[in-house]
Structures are given as C-alpha cells and as structure tokens.
Design an enzyme around this catalytic site. Structure first.
Site, short mmCIF file in Angstrom:
data_model
loop_
_atom_site.label_atom_id
_atom_site.label_comp_id
_atom_site.label_asym_id
_atom_site.label_seq_id
_atom_site.Cartn_x
_atom_site.Cartn_y
_atom_site.Cartn_z
CE1 TYR A 198 0.87 -0.71 4.48
CE2 TYR A 198 0.56 1.65 4.29
CZ TYR A 198 1.03 0.56 4.99
OH TYR A 198 1.66 0.73 6.18
CB CYS A 199 1.85 3.92 -1.57
SG CYS A 199 1.01 3.92 -3.16
CB THR A 200 -0.15 8.41 -0.38
OG1 THR A 200 1.13 8.39 0.24
CG2 THR A 200 -1.00 9.51 0.20
CB ILE A 227 -3.68 5.46 3.12
CG1 ILE A 227 -2.50 4.49 3.25
CG2 ILE A 227 -4.23 5.80 4.48
CD1 ILE A 227 -1.21 5.17 3.70
#
Ligand SMILES: [Zn+2]
Ligand SMILES: [Zn+2]
Length: 343
Positions: A198-200, A227
């Site tokens: 996952y990342c932003t 996220i």
C-alpha cells in the site's frame, strides 16, 4: 493555438476570487504506454485550458499523474473528455474532501522522463502488468491470512506517523531504496507468500507490483486507491479500520488523521506527537515532528543554531545563505543529528 498560460498566478488568483465559483480539487494517475508525450501534453493543455482546469500534471512515456482543480460547472465535460481517451476511461478520480478554490493557480502540463522517479530501467519490464487491486474489505481479509506479508511502500517520514498494523515499514528516503530491500527480504518466498502493498494513493505500489511480478513474485496485491481510498471505504461501509495514526499528505495539511492513536514522538522531547513541521530557518527547512511546547521553546526551529539564525533580520539571513545553496536537509526529511528522538 495557445499552448501556455497567458495569466500570471496573481491575475488568476484575483479572477478566481471574483468569479467565486465552486471548484473541485482532484487527482488521478494511470500507467499507460504513451508514444508521443509531447503531443499528448499539447492535446491535454488545449482541451483543459478551455475548460478552465488548473493544476500540475506530469506526462511521460509510462503514463500520466495529475493533480488539478476543475470548475464544478465543467466537471461533466471534463469527465467526458477523460472517458474519450482509451486508457483514461473510468480512471479512478480521487476527489479531495477539502475544496480549496485556490489550490492551483496555473495549468502546468509537463513532460517528464517518468511520472514516478524510481531509477528503474523500465524497458526491462512492463509497468502496466500490475498486481491484483483489492478494495478495503478484501485488503482487511488478506491481512488476516498468516501467509501475508504487508509492506508499506512509502518513505520513513510517512510511515512514522501512521501505518497499517503489522506492516513492514522500510527505513528509506526514496521509493527506489525500498524496492531492493523488500526484494532481498522476501527472495525465498516468491511463490508462497501474499505480497500485499500500500501507499498514499496507489501510484507507487502499482509500479512496485509490476516490478515484483517481473522479479518472479506470484501473489502480488495492492490496495486500490491507497490509504486515501481505504479511509473513505472504511467510513462509508463501516469496516474495521486497521490503519493506525495519520496519513501523510503532500499538501499544506501534511497529514490526515485516520485513527485516534498517536504512534510517533516529538523529535525534540520524545513525548507522543505526530505533527510534522518544517524548521522555521528558511535555509534549513528540515521536515520533522515537533510538539507545541517544543515549537514555542525553539521558535519553530529544529536546533539552537537554526533558532539563532531565524531570529536575525531577514537581510542578514539572506547574506548568510549567499553562495551556500540550499541545505541538503530539505532532501533528508526528518534525518538530522540534532533530532535526538528521531527513531
Ligand atoms: Zn516536544
Ligand atoms: Zn533547522
């Protein structure tokens, strides 16, 4: 044909103020093979300038990454335009909850080598061959699987203030650094573990997932929309929230609170705190975590030395900076020997 801005930022701000119309702030990205980025850039500029779109857009052979604002009245037209481009049809748009009408003052569409700086030789793998996208619900289920390795693809200063429970958070300054670290750590589990990333907002894991698939990983997943989208789905669908703390964002807010836990500490006194600030000494500008008491005591600076400099008259500060160039601490976010509580 007009391919560049006619108005200065100041003139534009005055115009926006006057018009007082609603604008939507949004972002999207898409990896796609673009043969002639220059031509594509001009195509976008002409169409969007006409729709009064403003923002910062990067176009490269590998795709597009856009942050922009659209007048609400032109949103339908804008969406129709996107859907008319085959690789942007139904692209996921992240629409900001905060609608700041002056979030952008110009339309800048730039051709870059990459939409995500990664130091990779993309000719060796297909960036559009991505991993499986999962929504918040499936993501939560994957996290319950003992065969899952969850990896945070962001940098150290981002995961420090917030991350998913149980995630591996590489201590890296750049995306490029994390790719090889994770590859090394998981090299014996290419087939038997779920590699979940996952990342932003998704742009980093999407490239990472294509990279790991190319490197022989068989079960590669990424959190769709990152996220930002996870938080939205958790809220709307009343799912369990497995994210702790704040989501670091790259605008003036610096962080969005996702859960009540404070998982980091003030870098100066060590007490629980997750507020990022930039050192008030313009020549330093170090990004670090500072509590309110320390901010007051240190005049918003990272060190005694910076506090002394920041207290000087502006002209004297300028004279001190002359010939020195920018401090490279700007690029060493949150890393400085003066921050005794930086983990
Ligand atoms: Zn403090
Ligand atoms: Zn400083």
């Amino acid at each position: 044909m007009q391919l560049y801005n006619k108005l200065s930022a100041k003139e534009r701000a005055a115009l926006l103020e006057e018009a007082g119309e609603d604008r939507l702030t949004l972002s999207f990205y898409q990896y796609a093979k673009i043969g002639n980025p220059e031509l594509f850039r001009n195509h976008l500029f002409i169409a969007w300038d006409e729709m009064e779109v403003l923002g910062r857009i990067y176009v490269a052979h590998e795709g597009i990454n856009a942050q922009l604002s659209v007048p609400a009245k032109n949103f339908g037209k804008f969406k129709e335009f996107l859907d008319g481009i085959y690789f942007l049809e139904n692209v996921r748009l992240n629409i900001a909850i905060e609608h700041d009408i002056k979030s952008f003052l110009k339309l800048k569409v730039k051709v870059r080598d990459k939409i995500l700086a990664d130091g990779l030789n993309d000719a060796t793998f297909d960036v559009t061959n991505k991993g499986v996208h999962v929504d918040a619900k499936t993501f939560n289920e994957l996290l319950e699987d003992p065969n899952t390795v969850l990896v945070d693809m962001r940098n150290h200063y981002e995961s420090e203030i917030g991350h998913f429970k149980g995630a591996v958070t590489p201590d890296v300054d750049t995306f490029r650094d994390s790719l090889s670290i994770i590859e090394e750590d998981l090299k014996d589990h290419k087939e038997d573990k779920n590699l979940v990333m996952y990342c932003t907002g998704g742009i980093r894991c999407e490239k990472a997932s294509a990279y790991y698939k190319h490197k022989g990983f068989k079960r590669v997943y990424q959190l769709e929309g990152g996220i930002i989208e996870y938080a939205r789905q958790v809220e709307n669908l009343k799912l369990e929230n497995k994210f702790l703390g704040k989501n670091f964002v790259f605008d003036h807010r610096r962080g969005e609170r996702i859960s009540d836990e404070v998982i980091s500490n003030c870098h100066q006194c060590g007490k629980p705190c997750d507020t990022h600030v930039n050192c008030a000494n313009e020549a330093c500008h170090l990004l670090f975590i500072q509590c309110e008491e320390c901010a007051e005591k240190m005049s918003n600076c990272c060190s005694d030395k910076c506090q002394e400099i920041a207290a000087l008259p502006y002209e004297e500060q300028k004279a001190l900076r002359k010939g020195k160039g920018n401090s490279n601490k700007i690029f060493k976010k949150g890393r400085s020997e003066v921050l005794i509580y930086k983990r």
